[in-house]
Design a protein around this motif. Sequence first.
Motif, PDB file in Angstrom:
ATOM      1  N   THR A 388       0.831  -1.209   0.000  1.00 38.65           N
ATOM      2  CA  THR A 388       0.000   0.000   0.000  1.00 38.65           C
ATOM      3  C   THR A 388       0.868   1.263   0.000  1.00 38.65           C
ATOM      4  O   THR A 388       0.482   2.281  -0.567  1.00 38.65           O
ATOM      5  N   GLU A 389       2.054   1.174   0.648  1.00 39.94           N
ATOM      6  CA  GLU A 389       2.957   2.335   0.660  1.00 39.94           C
ATOM      7  C   GLU A 389       3.457   2.647  -0.757  1.00 39.94           C
ATOM      8  O   GLU A 389       3.519   3.811  -1.158  1.00 39.94           O
ATOM      9  N   VAL A 390       3.820   1.604  -1.508  1.00 43.80           N
ATOM     10  CA  VAL A 390       4.278   1.808  -2.887  1.00 43.80           C
ATOM     11  C   VAL A 390       3.132   2.330  -3.746  1.00 43.80           C
ATOM     12  O   VAL A 390       3.325   3.219  -4.588  1.00 43.80           O
ATOM     13  N   ALA A 391       1.927   1.802  -3.523  1.00 41.93           N
ATOM     14  CA  ALA A 391       0.758   2.297  -4.266  1.00 41.93           C
ATOM     15  C   ALA A 391       0.536   3.781  -3.981  1.00 41.93           C
ATOM     16  O   ALA A 391       0.208   4.563  -4.891  1.00 41.93           O
ATOM     17  N   ASP A 392       0.723   4.176  -2.727  1.00 49.51           N
ATOM     18  CA  ASP A 392       0.546   5.582  -2.366  1.00 49.51           C
ATOM     19  C   ASP A 392       1.595   6.462  -3.064  1.00 49.51           C
ATOM     20  O   ASP A 392       1.262   7.541  -3.575  1.00 49.51           O
ATOM     21  N   LEU A 400       6.932   4.646 -10.259  1.00 48.07           N
ATOM     22  CA  LEU A 400       6.188   3.904 -11.265  1.00 48.07           C
ATOM     23  C   LEU A 400       6.606   2.434 -11.207  1.00 48.07           C
ATOM     24  O   LEU A 400       7.797   2.121 -11.230  1.00 48.07           O
ATOM     25  N   LEU A 401       5.615   1.553 -11.129  1.00 48.25           N
ATOM     26  CA  LEU A 401       5.835   0.113 -11.221  1.00 48.25           C
ATOM     27  C   LEU A 401       4.926  -0.389 -12.332  1.00 48.25           C
ATOM     28  O   LEU A 401       3.702  -0.354 -12.210  1.00 48.25           O
ATOM     29  N   ASP A 402       5.521  -0.799 -13.460  1.00 46.34           N
ATOM     30  CA  ASP A 402       4.729  -1.218 -14.615  1.00 46.34           C
ATOM     31  C   ASP A 402       5.466  -2.316 -15.378  1.00 46.34           C
ATOM     32  O   ASP A 402       6.380  -2.953 -14.834  1.00 46.34           O
ATOM     33  N   CYS A 408      11.717   5.835 -10.571  1.00 48.25           N
ATOM     34  CA  CYS A 408      11.214   7.116 -10.070  1.00 48.25           C
ATOM     35  C   CYS A 408      10.701   7.952 -11.233  1.00 48.25           C
ATOM     36  O   CYS A 408      11.230   7.882 -12.348  1.00 48.25           O
ATOM     37  N   SER A 409       9.708   8.766 -10.960  1.00 49.29           N
ATOM     38  CA  SER A 409       9.324   9.798 -11.922  1.00 49.29           C
ATOM     39  C   SER A 409      10.355  10.919 -11.856  1.00 49.29           C
ATOM     40  O   SER A 409      11.267  10.911 -11.016  1.00 49.29           O
TER      41      SER A 409
END
Length: 442
Positions: A388-392, A400-402, A408-409
């Motif tokens: 949830t921390e990464v999603a936040d 970005l995780l894709d 990082c942006s």
Amino acid sequence: MVLPGARARAWGAAAKAAQRRRRVDSAGGPPSPEPASRRAAIYVHWPYCEKRCSYCNFNKYIPRGVDEAAMRSCLVTEARTLLRLSGVRRVESVFFGGGTPSLASPHTVAAVLEAVGQTAHLPADSEVTLEVNPTSAPGPKLAAFGAAGVNRLSIGLQSLDDAELRMLGRTHSASDALRTLAVARRLFPGRVSVDLMLGLPAQQVGPWLGQLRELLQHCDDHLSLYQLSLERGTSLFTQVQQGALPAPDPELSAEMYQEGRAVLREAGFRQYEVSNFARNGALSTHNWTYWQCGQYLGIGPGAHGRFMPQGAGGHIREARIQTLEPDNWMKEVMLFGHGTRKCIPLGRLELLEEVLAMGLRTDVGVTHQHWQQLEPQLTLWDVFGASTEVADLSERGLLLLDHRGLRCSWEGLAVLDSLLLTLLPRLQEAWLQKSPSPVPGG
């Protein structure tokens, strides 16, 4: 220009050595691809300086006299020894740092490159970088370094304000820096990098941005922005502690960094790493090896390395640190062939932590392919996909995780340290969950 006899002979020998290296290299035809364990970069540390800058805590010495022939012989010996120990067959870049390596003779640079080329494959177009201080190498000497095999320069310009340069303890003026930069660009077109510092005591955003914009009128295609770090034991640290200079303002430093990044982006520079900017594809391939956690050999007093010794088992690689003090280092090299003082085996989790912390410094980040080459059982999705921390952080536009991986942006690069406070514990937790618990008494 006719050089004095001894110097001309030394630089002529350097040029011939480099030519021999290129002939040997080209005669063999295109090299066969080598596995990652047999490829590496090399860092060569020249430990001597004319004087110690007020902010510097690097491993450097102000000698009364330097026995360069002895230092050269030991650098050559250690390079050959570590190449053999590592089993490295292809050297992808060489970086001469320091200290002030431009105080060394081109003959020393040529001798090291020749030794590397005789022990491993050093392609003729490999990036070979030399760090230069503006007053340490006049034009003819820079040309001789080019003849010796150097094809890229990194100039420690640091500031275009003479008062700031005096505070930093630099030996050059702003006009010296711009003059050296102009000569360097003529000799190494498209292959000159410059450093600019920010966050100095009493420094203000507007004047600093003025320096950056002026530098853009003179610089080549690579620029590094470094925030001052006050290091205990340095003169500048003491001056700030005693109140002789004001402490740098963290908020102003952050503003300089953000504004500077925007100016460089507008000028066509890609921020490919937290502190490094390039246009026209002029990225530093040597530094890219560090950020991608590739192997590198550290040669010279106090140099650091990361490589897997040939025939090693049970761990991925070793972190090595060479003996700091030059005279002691030379004694060890003459006795043992190398001056490695510390040798620390790195476990797989430690390597993954490095891959994460270093890879996220770049705009590419950590790709799924790179990660799975090192850890096929635990994917980036496994580690971070349900967090949830990464999603936040992703929702806030910082991470970005894709399908490409984790990165990082542009906004996230500016606050990477705070992101790692979330990401590294998550990796450690996932690793513990994956690893089997030890059986009591087993």
